[in-house]
Write a protein that holds these residues in place. Structure first.
Motif, PDB file in Angstrom:
ATOM      1  N   TYR A 267       0.404  10.079  -3.962  1.00  0.00           N
ATOM      2  CA  TYR A 267      -0.374  10.473  -2.759  1.00  0.00           C
ATOM      3  C   TYR A 267       0.643  10.538  -1.415  1.00  0.00           C
ATOM      4  O   TYR A 267       0.555   9.571  -0.551  1.00  0.00           O
ATOM      5  N   ALA A 268       0.908  11.619  -1.175  1.00  0.00           N
ATOM      6  CA  ALA A 268       2.246  11.668  -0.313  1.00  0.00           C
ATOM      7  C   ALA A 268       1.700  11.634   1.072  1.00  0.00           C
ATOM      8  O   ALA A 268       2.294  11.008   1.996  1.00  0.00           O
ATOM      9  N   HIS A 269       0.358  12.237   1.442  1.00  0.00           N
ATOM     10  CA  HIS A 269      -0.278  12.143   2.703  1.00  0.00           C
ATOM     11  C   HIS A 269      -0.414  10.621   3.115  1.00  0.00           C
ATOM     12  O   HIS A 269      -0.157  10.121   4.523  1.00  0.00           O
ATOM     13  N   LYS A 270      -0.944  10.114   2.011  1.00  0.00           N
ATOM     14  CA  LYS A 270      -1.273   8.685   2.403  1.00  0.00           C
ATOM     15  C   LYS A 270       0.136   7.665   2.720  1.00  0.00           C
ATOM     16  O   LYS A 270      -0.130   6.831   3.283  1.00  0.00           O
ATOM     17  N   GLU A 271       0.866   7.926   1.653  1.00  0.00           N
ATOM     18  CA  GLU A 271       2.136   7.444   1.836  1.00  0.00           C
ATOM     19  C   GLU A 271       2.989   7.483   3.197  1.00  0.00           C
ATOM     20  O   GLU A 271       3.354   6.448   3.631  1.00  0.00           O
TER      21      GLU A 271
ATOM     22  N   LEU B 204       0.722  -1.242  -0.044  1.00  0.00           N
ATOM     23  CA  LEU B 204      -0.199  -0.080   0.131  1.00  0.00           C
ATOM     24  C   LEU B 204       0.750   1.198  -0.019  1.00  0.00           C
ATOM     25  O   LEU B 204       0.471   2.404  -0.605  1.00  0.00           O
ATOM     26  N   ARG B 205       1.887   1.319   0.872  1.00  0.00           N
ATOM     27  CA  ARG B 205       2.744   2.251   0.773  1.00  0.00           C
ATOM     28  C   ARG B 205       3.280   2.788  -0.523  1.00  0.00           C
ATOM     29  O   ARG B 205       3.669   3.816  -1.215  1.00  0.00           O
ATOM     30  N   GLU B 206       3.862   1.617  -1.149  1.00  0.00           N
ATOM     31  CA  GLU B 206       4.654   1.771  -2.661  1.00  0.00           C
ATOM     32  C   GLU B 206       3.466   2.119  -3.497  1.00  0.00           C
ATOM     33  O   GLU B 206       3.746   2.927  -4.471  1.00  0.00           O
ATOM     34  N   PHE B 207       2.021   1.654  -3.377  1.00  0.00           N
ATOM     35  CA  PHE B 207       1.073   2.078  -4.238  1.00  0.00           C
ATOM     36  C   PHE B 207       0.916   3.664  -4.171  1.00  0.00           C
ATOM     37  O   PHE B 207       0.373   4.397  -5.260  1.00  0.00           O
ATOM     38  N   TYR B 208       0.834   4.078  -2.950  1.00  0.00           N
ATOM     39  CA  TYR B 208       0.585   5.563  -2.783  1.00  0.00           C
ATOM     40  C   TYR B 208       1.949   6.416  -3.377  1.00  0.00           C
ATOM     41  O   TYR B 208       2.027   7.452  -3.825  1.00  0.00           O
ATOM     42  N   LYS B 209       2.866   5.645  -3.327  1.00  0.00           N
ATOM     43  CA  LYS B 209       4.282   6.559  -3.608  1.00  0.00           C
ATOM     44  C   LYS B 209       4.184   6.638  -4.937  1.00  0.00           C
ATOM     45  O   LYS B 209       4.755   7.728  -5.778  1.00  0.00           O
ATOM     46  N   ARG B 210       3.861   5.633  -5.917  1.00  0.00           N
ATOM     47  CA  ARG B 210       3.770   5.746  -6.990  1.00  0.00           C
ATOM     48  C   ARG B 210       2.689   6.528  -7.744  1.00  0.00           C
ATOM     49  O   ARG B 210       2.919   7.305  -8.683  1.00  0.00           O
ATOM     50  N   ARG B 211       1.696   6.586  -6.965  1.00  0.00           N
ATOM     51  CA  ARG B 211       0.520   7.531  -7.231  1.00  0.00           C
ATOM     52  C   ARG B 211       0.887   8.927  -7.047  1.00  0.00           C
ATOM     53  O   ARG B 211      -0.144   9.872  -7.407  1.00  0.00           O
TER      54      ARG B 211
END
Length: 278
Positions: free
Chosen positions: A91-95, A82-89
């Motif tokens: 989404y800094a806050h969710k990362e 999930l962290r990698e997903f947010y990083k790729r997209r």
């Protein structure tokens, strides 16, 4: 059959990050070797079954533990994804949220529950001086200091849990390092002094320290004797260990004096009880 079951658990618990959160602490202040226990505590005697129960394992327990460990590993893996997903997209806050949650796992003390999986085997031997193991040991000591080692007012459980994890990693990654007995002793100290209700694990870690290195420089036998005597109230085992202190751990004179006095007290109490038909 029993060994096969334990092997399944040992394989499953290689990655352990999340489990039962421990609340509170068990800090007595100064180490027992510096401040012997209160005289008033010697009158309490009991013979709890916890040590026997801890060693007992059946198929249902193994299945439950294995399932728990699998869920721990899966949870950690999904959180990483999930962290990698947010990083790729982008989404800094969710990362950041996912990263914060992952970091929090380091402060959780997990258990392996099956004793043979919880404590490394007694056949290890400290044979080699390894720089990598030495560095891990220093990292563990640093975390203990940051966690308030011997300074109760500065106590931080998270740091102590992290320190225990580092010492455990040292033993697992470098099982022939000459630091494994040191790491085992420090695990015993953490479980004894800083984590509530961990006395049984503490004495097992102390035992590993002198089993792996009979000449370990740490007062492992003395600390184990204190736990058996004043916390587990197993006077027979405490007496054996005090006698071992007098034979084997002569460097700390105050410990030897205390052990000698307790040997006299425990044997006198036993003779009195026998004379009274107890």
């Amino acid at each position: 059959m029993y060994s096969a079951i334990l092997n399944r658990v040992n394989l499953a618990v290689l990655v352990v990050f999340l489990g039962c959160v421990l609340a509170g602490c068990n800090v007595d202040g100064m180490w027992i070797s510096e401040r012997p226990p209160s005289e008033t505590s010697r009158t309490r005697v009991s013979h709890p079954r916890e040590a026997v129960d801890m060693a007992f394992t059946d198929q249902q327990e193994v299945d439950l533990v294995e399932s728990l460990v699998e869920h721990r590993v899966a949870y950690h893996q999904k959180l990483e994804q999930l962290r990698e997903f947010y990083k790729r997209r982008g989404y800094a806050h969710k990362e950041n949220w996912a990263a914060f949650e992952l970091k929090g796992l380091k402060s959780v003390k997990t258990f392996r529950y099956v004793l043979d999986a919880e404590i490394p085997c007694e056949s290890l031997r400290p044979e080699l001086s390894l720089a990598e193991a030495d560095a891990l040991y220093e990292d563990g000591l640093k975390l203990m200091r940051e966690g308030g080692h011997s300074v109760p007012a500065l106590y931080r459980q998270r740091k102590m849990v992290e320190a225990a994890q580092v010492f455990r990693a040292l033993i697992e990654q470098y099982p022939n390092s000459d630091k494994i007995d040191d790491a085992a002793f420090m695990c015993g100290e953490i479980h004894k002094e800083y984590l509530r209700g961990q006395e049984l694990l503490a004495v097992k870690w102390y035992e590993r320290a002198w089993t792996w290195d009979p000449n370990t420089p740490h007062p492992a036998r003395f600390q184990a004797a204190i736990v058996h005597d004043y916390r587990l109230h197993d006077r027979d085992r405490a007496l054996e260990l005090y006698q071992a202190v007098v034979r084997e751990e002569t460097d700390i004179k105050s410990n030897v004096r205390f052990a000698t006095r307790r040997i006299h007290e425990l044997t006198t109490d036993t003779r009195t009880a026998e004379a009274n038909g107890g």
